[in-house]
Enzyme design. Structure first.
Site, PDB file in Angstrom:
ATOM      1  N   LYS A 120      18.467  -5.312  48.653  1.00 47.15           N
ATOM      2  CA  LYS A 120      19.567  -5.755  49.517  1.00 47.15           C
ATOM      3  C   LYS A 120      20.662  -6.419  48.676  1.00 47.15           C
ATOM      4  O   LYS A 120      20.556  -7.581  48.317  1.00 47.15           O
ATOM      5  CB  LYS A 120      19.087  -6.739  50.578  1.00 47.15           C
ATOM      6  CG  LYS A 120      20.171  -6.968  51.628  1.00 47.15           C
ATOM      7  CD  LYS A 120      20.113  -8.291  52.332  1.00 47.15           C
ATOM      8  CE  LYS A 120      20.659  -9.441  51.565  1.00 47.15           C
ATOM      9  NZ  LYS A 120      22.104  -9.375  51.244  1.00 47.15           N
ATOM     10  N   THR A 138      20.043 -22.220  45.698  1.00 46.93           N
ATOM     11  CA  THR A 138      18.838 -23.013  45.972  1.00 46.93           C
ATOM     12  C   THR A 138      18.588 -23.179  47.480  1.00 46.93           C
ATOM     13  O   THR A 138      17.441 -23.018  47.922  1.00 46.93           O
ATOM     14  CB  THR A 138      18.927 -24.361  45.234  1.00 46.93           C
ATOM     15  OG1 THR A 138      18.960 -24.074  43.811  1.00 46.93           O
ATOM     16  CG2 THR A 138      17.735 -25.250  45.524  1.00 46.93           C
ATOM     17  N   ALA A 177      19.312 -21.137  49.970  1.00 44.72           N
ATOM     18  CA  ALA A 177      18.771 -19.875  50.511  1.00 44.72           C
ATOM     19  C   ALA A 177      17.347 -19.664  49.989  1.00 44.72           C
ATOM     20  O   ALA A 177      16.468 -19.213  50.735  1.00 44.72           O
ATOM     21  CB  ALA A 177      19.669 -18.700  50.113  1.00 44.72           C
ATOM     22  N   GLU A 216      14.800 -17.072  41.716  1.00 40.28           N
ATOM     23  CA  GLU A 216      15.689 -17.447  40.609  1.00 40.28           C
ATOM     24  C   GLU A 216      16.898 -18.119  41.246  1.00 40.28           C
ATOM     25  O   GLU A 216      17.704 -17.449  41.883  1.00 40.28           O
ATOM     26  CB  GLU A 216      16.143 -16.204  39.829  1.00 40.28           C
ATOM     27  CG  GLU A 216      15.028 -15.400  39.236  1.00 40.28           C
ATOM     28  CD  GLU A 216      14.383 -16.066  38.036  1.00 40.28           C
ATOM     29  OE1 GLU A 216      14.816 -17.174  37.651  1.00 40.28           O
ATOM     30  OE2 GLU A 216      13.449 -15.483  37.492  1.00 40.28           O
ATOM     31  N   CYS A 269      24.222 -18.519  36.354  1.00 42.79           N
ATOM     32  CA  CYS A 269      23.298 -19.603  36.711  1.00 42.79           C
ATOM     33  C   CYS A 269      22.789 -20.407  35.514  1.00 42.79           C
ATOM     34  O   CYS A 269      22.509 -21.587  35.636  1.00 42.79           O
ATOM     35  CB  CYS A 269      22.121 -19.005  37.459  1.00 42.79           C
ATOM     36  SG  CYS A 269      21.442 -17.594  36.582  1.00 42.79           S
ATOM     37  N   GLU A 285      25.592 -27.892  41.086  1.00 38.69           N
ATOM     38  CA  GLU A 285      26.062 -26.660  40.464  1.00 38.69           C
ATOM     39  C   GLU A 285      27.426 -26.302  41.033  1.00 38.69           C
ATOM     40  O   GLU A 285      27.581 -26.148  42.245  1.00 38.69           O
ATOM     41  CB  GLU A 285      25.068 -25.532  40.750  1.00 38.69           C
ATOM     42  CG  GLU A 285      25.482 -24.244  40.089  1.00 38.69           C
ATOM     43  CD  GLU A 285      24.511 -23.114  40.345  1.00 38.69           C
ATOM     44  OE1 GLU A 285      24.232 -22.829  41.523  1.00 38.69           O
ATOM     45  OE2 GLU A 285      24.031 -22.509  39.371  1.00 38.69           O
TER      46      GLU A 285
HETATM   47  P1  NAD Z   1      23.264 -16.908  48.298  1.00 41.22           P
HETATM   48  O1  NAD Z   1      22.000 -17.604  48.145  1.00 41.22           O
HETATM   49  O2  NAD Z   1      24.155 -17.293  49.383  1.00 41.22           O
HETATM   50  O3  NAD Z   1      23.035 -15.331  48.446  1.00 41.22           O
HETATM   51  C1  NAD Z   1      22.233 -14.582  47.564  1.00 41.22           C
HETATM   52  C2  NAD Z   1      21.692 -13.375  48.289  1.00 41.22           C
HETATM   53  O4  NAD Z   1      20.760 -13.777  49.266  1.00 41.22           O
HETATM   54  C3  NAD Z   1      22.727 -12.556  49.048  1.00 41.22           C
HETATM   55  O5  NAD Z   1      22.352 -11.197  48.973  1.00 41.22           O
HETATM   56  C4  NAD Z   1      22.603 -13.082  50.473  1.00 41.22           C
HETATM   57  O6  NAD Z   1      23.037 -12.146  51.428  1.00 41.22           O
HETATM   58  C5  NAD Z   1      21.127 -13.329  50.567  1.00 41.22           C
HETATM   59  N1  NAD Z   1      20.676 -14.369  51.474  1.00 41.22           N
HETATM   60  C6  NAD Z   1      21.231 -15.585  51.688  1.00 41.22           C
HETATM   61  N2  NAD Z   1      20.478 -16.295  52.540  1.00 41.22           N
HETATM   62  C7  NAD Z   1      19.400 -15.534  52.851  1.00 41.22           C
HETATM   63  C8  NAD Z   1      18.241 -15.710  53.677  1.00 41.22           C
HETATM   64  N3  NAD Z   1      18.030 -16.850  54.352  1.00 41.22           N
HETATM   65  N4  NAD Z   1      17.341 -14.712  53.759  1.00 41.22           N
HETATM   66  C9  NAD Z   1      17.518 -13.573  53.060  1.00 41.22           C
HETATM   67  N5  NAD Z   1      18.592 -13.330  52.283  1.00 41.22           N
HETATM   68  C10 NAD Z   1      19.528 -14.300  52.172  1.00 41.22           C
HETATM   69  O7  NAD Z   1      23.955 -17.070  46.877  1.00 41.22           O
HETATM   70  P2  NAD Z   1      25.323 -16.494  46.360  1.00 41.22           P
HETATM   71  O8  NAD Z   1      26.420 -17.372  46.800  1.00 41.22           O
HETATM   72  O9  NAD Z   1      25.410 -15.053  46.708  1.00 41.22           O
HETATM   73  O10 NAD Z   1      25.068 -16.617  44.761  1.00 41.22           O
HETATM   74  C11 NAD Z   1      25.395 -17.738  44.011  1.00 41.22           C
HETATM   75  C12 NAD Z   1      24.171 -18.597  43.749  1.00 41.22           C
HETATM   76  O11 NAD Z   1      23.122 -17.839  43.150  1.00 41.22           O
HETATM   77  C13 NAD Z   1      24.446 -19.715  42.786  1.00 41.22           C
HETATM   78  O12 NAD Z   1      23.967 -20.916  43.303  1.00 41.22           O
HETATM   79  C14 NAD Z   1      23.678 -19.331  41.515  1.00 41.22           C
HETATM   80  O13 NAD Z   1      23.236 -20.350  40.708  1.00 41.22           O
HETATM   81  C15 NAD Z   1      22.560 -18.562  42.037  1.00 41.22           C
HETATM   82  N6  NAD Z   1      22.112 -17.635  41.004  1.00 41.22           N
HETATM   83  C16 NAD Z   1      20.940 -17.873  40.351  1.00 41.22           C
HETATM   84  C17 NAD Z   1      20.511 -17.034  39.350  1.00 41.22           C
HETATM   85  C18 NAD Z   1      19.225 -17.241  38.619  1.00 41.22           C
HETATM   86  O14 NAD Z   1      18.737 -16.328  37.975  1.00 41.22           O
HETATM   87  N7  NAD Z   1      18.608 -18.372  38.661  1.00 41.22           N
HETATM   88  C19 NAD Z   1      21.258 -15.924  39.030  1.00 41.22           C
HETATM   89  C20 NAD Z   1      22.436 -15.702  39.709  1.00 41.22           C
HETATM   90  C21 NAD Z   1      22.838 -16.556  40.703  1.00 41.22           C
END
Ligand code: NAD
Length: 481
Positions: A179, A233, A235, A253, A289, A388
Site C-alpha cells: 500500500k 511514530t 501511525a 520503522e 528518518c 522529529e
Molecule cells: P504516516 O505514518 O502518516 O504514513 C505512512 C504510511 O502509513 C502511509 O502509507 C499512510 O497512508 C499509512 N498509514 C497511516 N496511518 C495508518 C494506519 N493507522 N493504518 C494503516 N496505514 C496507515 O507517515 P508519513 O507522513 O507518510 O511519513 C513520514 C514519517 O515516516 C516520518 O515521521 C518519518 O520519520 C517516518 N519514516 C520512518 C522511516 C524509518 O525507516 N524509520 C523511514 C521513512 C519515514
C-alpha cells in the site's frame, strides 16, 4: 507529465477499482497536478489480500518453490526496474521533491541492489537444517514463509522503503499487498509494470495506492499474516495496537531524531567532509528518518562547528527537484511545509539563535520550498531538539566532554541513526558503541543492505535488511523424527 491510471495491479492483472474515488498526485516543485490514479478502499484491499492469500496457499505455488527459482524471478524484476530507472527518477522526484540526483541513487539503483542481494540470500541460505536430537532421533527445522504480508510505505523514499519489505518477503516465499502512500502513487504503477514484465506469478505482489483508512483495513484483514510498516511514530503505535490484539507479527520503522556527534578532533573542512555531513544530516530535504539532526558540538569548538554547518546549509543550491544542480528541493506537501515552518517558529520563540535560513527561498514562488536552516544555542530539552521535524532544519547543541555528549545523544525518545565525526576512527567507534540507537556511522552513514536497519525506543520494532531482515518473513517449523 500527465499520467492517468484507472486500475489496480491485483492477481497479476489490471483490475477496475470498486469505487470512483481518485488520488491526484501533485508536483512538489510546481504545485501542479501530475496525473490521476484510483484510490483504494476497503473492497479493493479485500480483493488484493484475497489474491495474495490464494497465491500463497496454492499447492506447489510460490511459497513452495525452490528458493533458487524465486531468486530467478527476483533478478528479472531487478532488471525490469533498472530498465525504468529514468522514469522512476522523474516520477519520484516530481511527486515528493527529492532531488533527482538523490532519486537516481536511492530510488532506483538502491532498490534493485536490495532485490539482487536478497535473491543471492535466497540462493545461498539454508532454508532447512537437520540437527541430532539431544534424546536420540533427529530434528528438522524448516524456515517457512510467514504468509501474506501487508507492506505499508510512506512517501519519502517510496521505492527503497517498499523494497526493504518486498525483497526479503519474496526471498522467504511470502506474497504481498503493497500500500503506497497517496503522495507517491505514480512510481507504484511503474513498479507494477515491472512486476508484470518480470513474470512474477499472479497474486504474489499486489499494489493498491490508498489512504489511512484503507491502510487500517489492510492491517486488520483476516488474510494478512504479517504487517511491515514504515512511517510516523503515531501511525506505528496505532498499527501495533491492532497487531497486538490480533497477535499478528509486525515490523515498525518509525521516526528519528538522531545525533551527529562532532568530537573535539574532528575535521571541519567542508571540501573534505561536506558531502558526508550533508548526506547524514540534510539528505532528501531533511525528509529522511535516520538523519542526525541534533548536531552535538564540543564547547571548545562550538563556534567553529556552528560556522561549518551554517556554511554548509547556506551553500546548498535550492531548486526544482528535477534540476540536476539541485541539492535541496521542495518539501513533499503543503502540509509538510506548514509543519516544518511551525517548528522553525517554535525554535525562534524558544530563543534559539537562527544562523542561516528560517524562511522561504527568494525567487521560488511555486513549490513547497523551505531554506536549509540552522539553529544554534539550542537546549536538548527544547521542542526542536526533541521532536522529529522532517525538514531541512538542524539544531546545534553544545556539550562539555564525551560523557556529556553520550548523555545528550541518549537523552531522546528515539534511537534510529546517528554519526560520530573524528580523525580517529577507533575512538569514534568506541563513542558510537555507547549510543542507544539501532544504527550509527563513523564519518559516514548509509544504510548498507547487508546489515540490519531499524530503531529502538520510539523509532520502532524489528529490523529490515541483512539476513536478519529475511528471518522477519520466516517462521520456524520443527519436525521431530
Ligand atoms: P504516516 O505514518 O502518516 O504514513 C505512512 C504510511 O502509513 C502511509 O502509507 C499512510 O497512508 C499509512 N498509514 C497511516 N496511518 C495508518 C494506519 N493507522 N493504518 C494503516 N496505514 C496507515 O507517515 P508519513 O507522513 O507518510 O511519513 C513520514 C514519517 O515516516 C516520518 O515521521 C518519518 O520519520 C517516518 N519514516 C520512518 C522511516 C524509518 O525507516 N524509520 C523511514 C521513512 C519515514
Amino acid at each position: 507529465m500527465e499520467l492517468t491510471y484507472d486500475t489496480f495491479y491485483i492477481d497479476g492483472g489490471w483490475v477496475r477499482p470498486s469505487s470512483d474515488r481518485v488520488i491526484i498526485p501533485i508536483d512538489a516543485s510546481t504545485e501542479r497536478p501530475l496525473g490521476r490514479v484510483p484510490e483504494g478502499v476497503e473492497a479493493d484491499v479485500d480483493a488484493a489480500a484475497g489474491a495474495a492469500r490464494r497465491a500463497f496457499d496454492t499447492p506447489g505455488g510460490w511459497a513452495e518453490w525452490e528458493p533458487v527459482r524465486r531468486a530467478e524471478v527476483m533478478e528479472r524484476l531487478a532488471g525490469a526496474i533498472d530498465r525504468r530507472a529514468d522514469e522512476f527518477v522523474t516520477r519520484v522526484s516530481s511527486q515528493n521533491g527529492m532531488p533527482a540526483a538523490v532519486a537516481r541513487q536511492l530510488e532506483t539503483g538502491y532498490p534493485s541492489a536490495v532485490l539482487r542481494y536478497y535473491a543471492r540470500l535466497a540462493r545461498e541460505t539454508a532454508f532447512t537444517d537437520v540437527r541430532p536430537g539431544l534424546f536420540g532421533g533427529s530434528v528438522e527445522v524448516r524456515r517457512a514463509p510467514i504468509g501474506v504480508v501487508a507492506a505499508i510505505v510512506p512517501w519519502n523514499f517510496p521505492q527503497a522503503l517498499a523494497m526493504f519489505k518486498i525483497a526479503p518477503a519474496l526471498a522467504a516465499g511470502c506474497t504481498l499487498v503493497v500500500k503506497p502512500s497517496p503522495e507517491t502513487v505514480l512510481d507504484a504503477y511503474l513498479l507494477a509494470e515491472a512486476v508484470a514484465e518480470a513474470g512474477v506469478p499472479a497474486g504474489v505482489i499486489n499494489i493498491v495506492p490508498a489512504g489511512r483508512e484503507a491502510g487500517a483495513s489492510l492491517v486488520a484483514h483476516p488474510s494478512v499474516d504479517k504487517v511491515a510498516f514504515t512511517g510516523s511514530t503515531p501511525a506505528g503505535r496505532a498499527i501495533a495496537e491492532v497487531c497486538g490484539r490480533l497477535l499478528r507479527p509486525v515490523t515498525l520503522e518509525l521516526g528519528g531524531k538522531s545525533a551527529a556527534i562532532v568530537l573535539d578532533d574532528a575535521e571541519l573542512d567542508l571540501a573534505r567532509i561536506g558531502q558526508g555531513l550533508f548526506g547524514s544530516t540534510l539528505l532528501n530535504n531533511g525528509q529522511t528518518c535516520f538523519l542526525g539532526t541534533r548536531v552535538l558540538a564540543p564547547r571548545g569548538r562550538y563556534t567553529e562547528v556552528v560556522d561549518a554547518f551554517t556554511a554548509l546549509a547556506g551553500s546548498l543550491t535550492i531548486g526544482p527537484a528535477l534540476d540536476p544542480e539541485t541539492r535541496v528541493g521542495p518539501l513533499a506537501t503543503a502540509r509538510q511545509r506548514e509543519r516544518v515552518e511551525s517548528y522553525i517558529a517554535a525554535g525562534r520563540a524558544a530563543g534559539a539563535r537562527l544562523t542561516t535560513g528560517g524562511g522561504r527561498p527568494k525567487g521560488l514562488d511555486r513549490g513547497w520550498f523551505v531554506e536549509p536552516t540552522v539553529f544554534a544555542d539550542v537546549d536538548n530539552s527544547s521542542v526542536i531538539a526533541r521532536e522529529e521535524i522532517f525538514g531541512p532544519v538542524l539544531t546545534v547543541i553544545p556539550y562539555d566532554d564525551v560523557d556529556d555528549a553520550v548523555r545528550i545523544a541518549n537523552d531522546s525518545d528515539f534511537g534510529l541513526g546517528g554519526t560520530v565525526w573524528t580523525e580517529d576512527p577507533e575512538r569514534g567507534a568506541a563513542v558510537a558503541r555507547r549510543i542507544q540507537t539501532g544504527t550509527i556511522g563513523v564519518n559516514r552513514y548509509i544504510p548498507d543492505p547487508v546489515a540490519p536497519f531499524g530503531g529502538i525506543k520510539a523509532s520502532g520494532l524489528g529490523r529490515e535488511l541483512g539476513p536478519e531482515g529475511l528471518t522477519a518473513y520466516q517462521q520456524t517449523r520443527t519436525l521431530y523424527r
